[in-house]
Design a protein around this motif. Sequence first.
Motif, PDB file in Angstrom:
ATOM      1  N   SER A  64       0.829  -1.212   0.000  1.00  0.00           N
ATOM      2  CA  SER A  64       0.000   0.000   0.000  1.00  0.00           C
ATOM      3  C   SER A  64       0.859   1.257   0.000  1.00  0.00           C
ATOM      4  CB  SER A  64      -0.924   0.000   1.223  1.00  0.00           C
ATOM      5  OG  SER A  64      -1.828  -1.083   1.167  1.00  0.00           O
ATOM      6  N   PHE A  65       1.941   1.260   0.800  1.00  0.00           N
ATOM      7  CA  PHE A  65       2.816   2.427   0.830  1.00  0.00           C
ATOM      8  C   PHE A  65       3.487   2.638  -0.526  1.00  0.00           C
ATOM      9  CE2 PHE A  65       3.325   1.459   5.576  1.00  0.00           C
ATOM     10  CZ  PHE A  65       2.407   2.414   5.935  1.00  0.00           C
ATOM     11  N   ARG A  66       3.927   1.550  -1.144  1.00  0.00           N
ATOM     12  CA  ARG A  66       4.614   1.672  -2.434  1.00  0.00           C
ATOM     13  C   ARG A  66       3.664   2.140  -3.533  1.00  0.00           C
ATOM     14  NH1 ARG A  66       9.783   2.346  -1.310  1.00  0.00           N
ATOM     15  NH2 ARG A  66      10.808   0.533  -0.394  1.00  0.00           N
ATOM     16  N   ARG A  67       2.445   1.701  -3.491  1.00  0.00           N
ATOM     17  CA  ARG A  67       1.500   2.035  -4.561  1.00  0.00           C
ATOM     18  C   ARG A  67       0.836   3.397  -4.367  1.00  0.00           C
ATOM     19  NH1 ARG A  67      -2.279  -2.383  -7.105  1.00  0.00           N
ATOM     20  NH2 ARG A  67      -1.966  -0.954  -8.823  1.00  0.00           N
ATOM     21  N   TYR A  68       0.516   3.724  -3.097  1.00  0.00           N
ATOM     22  CA  TYR A  68      -0.279   4.926  -2.845  1.00  0.00           C
ATOM     23  C   TYR A  68       0.511   6.062  -2.211  1.00  0.00           C
ATOM     24  CZ  TYR A  68      -3.784   1.354  -3.659  1.00  0.00           C
ATOM     25  OH  TYR A  68      -4.494   0.318  -4.197  1.00  0.00           O
ATOM     26  N   GLY A  69       1.780   5.785  -1.850  1.00  0.00           N
ATOM     27  CA  GLY A  69       2.616   6.823  -1.271  1.00  0.00           C
ATOM     28  C   GLY A  69       2.526   6.874   0.249  1.00  0.00           C
ATOM     29  N   THR A  70       3.180   7.859   0.818  1.00  0.00           N
ATOM     30  CA  THR A  70       3.205   7.995   2.282  1.00  0.00           C
ATOM     31  C   THR A  70       2.750   9.392   2.706  1.00  0.00           C
ATOM     32  OG1 THR A  70       5.555   8.612   2.231  1.00  0.00           O
ATOM     33  CG2 THR A  70       5.043   6.269   2.531  1.00  0.00           C
ATOM     34  N   ASP A  71       1.843   9.964   1.943  1.00  0.00           N
ATOM     35  CA  ASP A  71       1.252  11.242   2.347  1.00  0.00           C
ATOM     36  C   ASP A  71       0.488  11.070   3.654  1.00  0.00           C
ATOM     37  OD1 ASP A  71       2.253  12.361   0.075  1.00  0.00           O
ATOM     38  OD2 ASP A  71       0.369  12.262  -1.049  1.00  0.00           O
ATOM     39  N   ASP A  72       0.261  12.170   4.353  1.00  0.00           N
ATOM     40  CA  ASP A  72      -0.452  12.111   5.624  1.00  0.00           C
ATOM     41  C   ASP A  72      -1.823  11.462   5.476  1.00  0.00           C
ATOM     42  OD1 ASP A  72       1.675  13.315   6.835  1.00  0.00           O
ATOM     43  OD2 ASP A  72       0.751  15.282   7.039  1.00  0.00           O
ATOM     44  N   SER A  73      -2.517  11.753   4.386  1.00  0.00           N
ATOM     45  CA  SER A  73      -3.861  11.189   4.207  1.00  0.00           C
ATOM     46  C   SER A  73      -3.810   9.672   4.081  1.00  0.00           C
ATOM     47  CB  SER A  73      -4.545  11.804   2.982  1.00  0.00           C
ATOM     48  OG  SER A  73      -3.802  11.533   1.812  1.00  0.00           O
ATOM     49  N   VAL A  74      -2.793   9.160   3.377  1.00  0.00           N
ATOM     50  CA  VAL A  74      -2.629   7.704   3.221  1.00  0.00           C
ATOM     51  C   VAL A  74      -2.279   7.077   4.564  1.00  0.00           C
ATOM     52  CG1 VAL A  74      -1.261   5.881   2.135  1.00  0.00           C
ATOM     53  CG2 VAL A  74      -1.951   7.877   0.800  1.00  0.00           C
ATOM     54  N   LEU A  75      -1.314   7.669   5.255  1.00  0.00           N
ATOM     55  CA  LEU A  75      -0.898   7.129   6.555  1.00  0.00           C
ATOM     56  C   LEU A  75      -2.066   7.109   7.537  1.00  0.00           C
ATOM     57  CD1 LEU A  75       2.601   8.794   7.015  1.00  0.00           C
ATOM     58  CD2 LEU A  75       2.087   6.488   6.214  1.00  0.00           C
ATOM     59  N   SER A  76      -2.800   8.202   7.586  1.00  0.00           N
ATOM     60  CA  SER A  76      -3.942   8.293   8.499  1.00  0.00           C
ATOM     61  C   SER A  76      -4.975   7.219   8.201  1.00  0.00           C
ATOM     62  CB  SER A  76      -4.562   9.685   8.392  1.00  0.00           C
ATOM     63  OG  SER A  76      -5.688   9.793   9.217  1.00  0.00           O
ATOM     64  N   ARG A  77      -5.266   7.031   6.916  1.00  0.00           N
ATOM     65  CA  ARG A  77      -6.266   6.027   6.528  1.00  0.00           C
ATOM     66  C   ARG A  77      -5.807   4.612   6.879  1.00  0.00           C
ATOM     67  NH1 ARG A  77      -6.670   7.656   1.782  1.00  0.00           N
ATOM     68  NH2 ARG A  77      -5.542   6.076   0.613  1.00  0.00           N
ATOM     69  N   LEU A  78      -4.524   4.306   6.644  1.00  0.00           N
ATOM     70  CA  LEU A  78      -4.016   2.963   6.933  1.00  0.00           C
ATOM     71  C   LEU A  78      -3.934   2.695   8.433  1.00  0.00           C
ATOM     72  CD1 LEU A  78      -1.251   2.605   4.199  1.00  0.00           C
ATOM     73  CD2 LEU A  78      -3.466   1.449   4.287  1.00  0.00           C
ATOM     74  N   ILE A  79      -3.610   3.723   9.212  1.00  0.00           N
ATOM     75  CA  ILE A  79      -3.587   3.563  10.673  1.00  0.00           C
ATOM     76  C   ILE A  79      -4.999   3.268  11.187  1.00  0.00           C
ATOM     77  CG2 ILE A  79      -3.275   4.798  12.861  1.00  0.00           C
ATOM     78  CD1 ILE A  79      -0.897   6.264  11.481  1.00  0.00           C
ATOM     79  N   LYS A  80      -5.982   4.030  10.704  1.00  0.00           N
ATOM     80  CA  LYS A  80      -7.372   3.790  11.122  1.00  0.00           C
ATOM     81  C   LYS A  80      -7.828   2.397  10.726  1.00  0.00           C
ATOM     82  CE  LYS A  80      -8.870   8.618  10.969  1.00  0.00           C
ATOM     83  NZ  LYS A  80      -9.673   9.622  10.227  1.00  0.00           N
ATOM     84  N   TRP A  81      -7.442   1.979   9.511  1.00  0.00           N
ATOM     85  CA  TRP A  81      -7.824   0.654   9.036  1.00  0.00           C
ATOM     86  C   TRP A  81      -7.225  -0.428   9.919  1.00  0.00           C
ATOM     87  CZ3 TRP A  81      -5.385  -3.694   7.047  1.00  0.00           C
ATOM     88  CH2 TRP A  81      -6.233  -4.618   6.407  1.00  0.00           C
ATOM     89  N   LYS A  82      -5.955  -0.260  10.298  1.00  0.00           N
ATOM     90  CA  LYS A  82      -5.308  -1.231  11.181  1.00  0.00           C
ATOM     91  C   LYS A  82      -6.006  -1.284  12.537  1.00  0.00           C
ATOM     92  CE  LYS A  82      -1.165  -2.266  13.832  1.00  0.00           C
ATOM     93  NZ  LYS A  82      -1.253  -3.720  13.622  1.00  0.00           N
ATOM     94  N   ASN A  83      -6.272  -0.118  13.106  1.00  0.00           N
ATOM     95  CA  ASN A  83      -6.882  -0.078  14.431  1.00  0.00           C
ATOM     96  C   ASN A  83      -8.264  -0.713  14.448  1.00  0.00           C
ATOM     97  OD1 ASN A  83      -4.616   1.260  15.280  1.00  0.00           O
ATOM     98  ND2 ASN A  83      -5.620   3.204  15.691  1.00  0.00           N
ATOM     99  N   ASN A  84      -8.990  -0.591  13.360  1.00  0.00           N
ATOM    100  CA  ASN A  84     -10.344  -1.132  13.304  1.00  0.00           C
ATOM    101  C   ASN A  84     -10.401  -2.591  12.885  1.00  0.00           C
ATOM    102  OD1 ASN A  84     -11.490   1.300  14.074  1.00  0.00           O
ATOM    103  ND2 ASN A  84     -11.592   2.042  11.974  1.00  0.00           N
ATOM    104  N   SER A  85      -9.325  -3.068  12.223  1.00  0.00           N
ATOM    105  CA  SER A  85      -9.388  -4.420  11.671  1.00  0.00           C
ATOM    106  C   SER A  85      -8.683  -5.456  12.515  1.00  0.00           C
ATOM    107  CB  SER A  85      -8.801  -4.452  10.256  1.00  0.00           C
ATOM    108  OG  SER A  85      -7.397  -4.215  10.308  1.00  0.00           O
TER     109      SER A  85
END
Length: 201
Positions: A174-195
């Motif tokens: 996901s980081f390689r494909r979508y980058g490491t912008d704040d919006s991407v990081l925030s979304r992936l952190i939320k996804w991890k916390n919820n999943s």
Amino acid sequence: MFSIEDIRANYKRFPDTKIENIARNESKGLRKEVLTVLKDEITRRQLNLSLISWVDAKTKSFEGLERKNLIQKIQYQHCPKCFEKTKLLGFETHTVKSFLIGTSSSRDEQILCASCGKTAKLNAIAITFFTGWWSGKGFLLTPFTIVKDALNFLFIDKISDRILNAFVDDRTGSFRRYGTDDSVLSRLIKWKNNSDDNSTY
């Protein structure tokens, strides 16, 4: 260990759905020569070529300074719980819930600020203390779980390092494909916390 010829023959026998699943979910752990076989098979079958891009992204791990910088960037996102912009840490919690005929235990990982993470750990300890004793298995698990979570307060930084490094490894594609912008990081952190919910019964 299977030879590359054996692996190539096996992959040829797999249905398309199996090849797609390997590309999306299992490619990170494959040897380089096996990745070549996988990509060859995707091409031969004329499957969606974005699968090859996904395999390449997922298997290009973050190392050295690049990994260090990414983890620091993750740590200075807004807390997904209280929305404060402060240093985030990885927290591990365990809960035990018992019923007369059964017991459930769960282990969760979340990326939170220190305040929210400690609150989550204390809540998990309280849930276990009040709900964990009511079966034979729960009676045995509850004191062990409470003591373990309490002692983990002494190793917050060490546990956090493990969780954050695993997060980078698990989301490499996901980081390689979508980058490491704040919006991407925030979304992936939320996804991890919820999943994350590793319950056992």
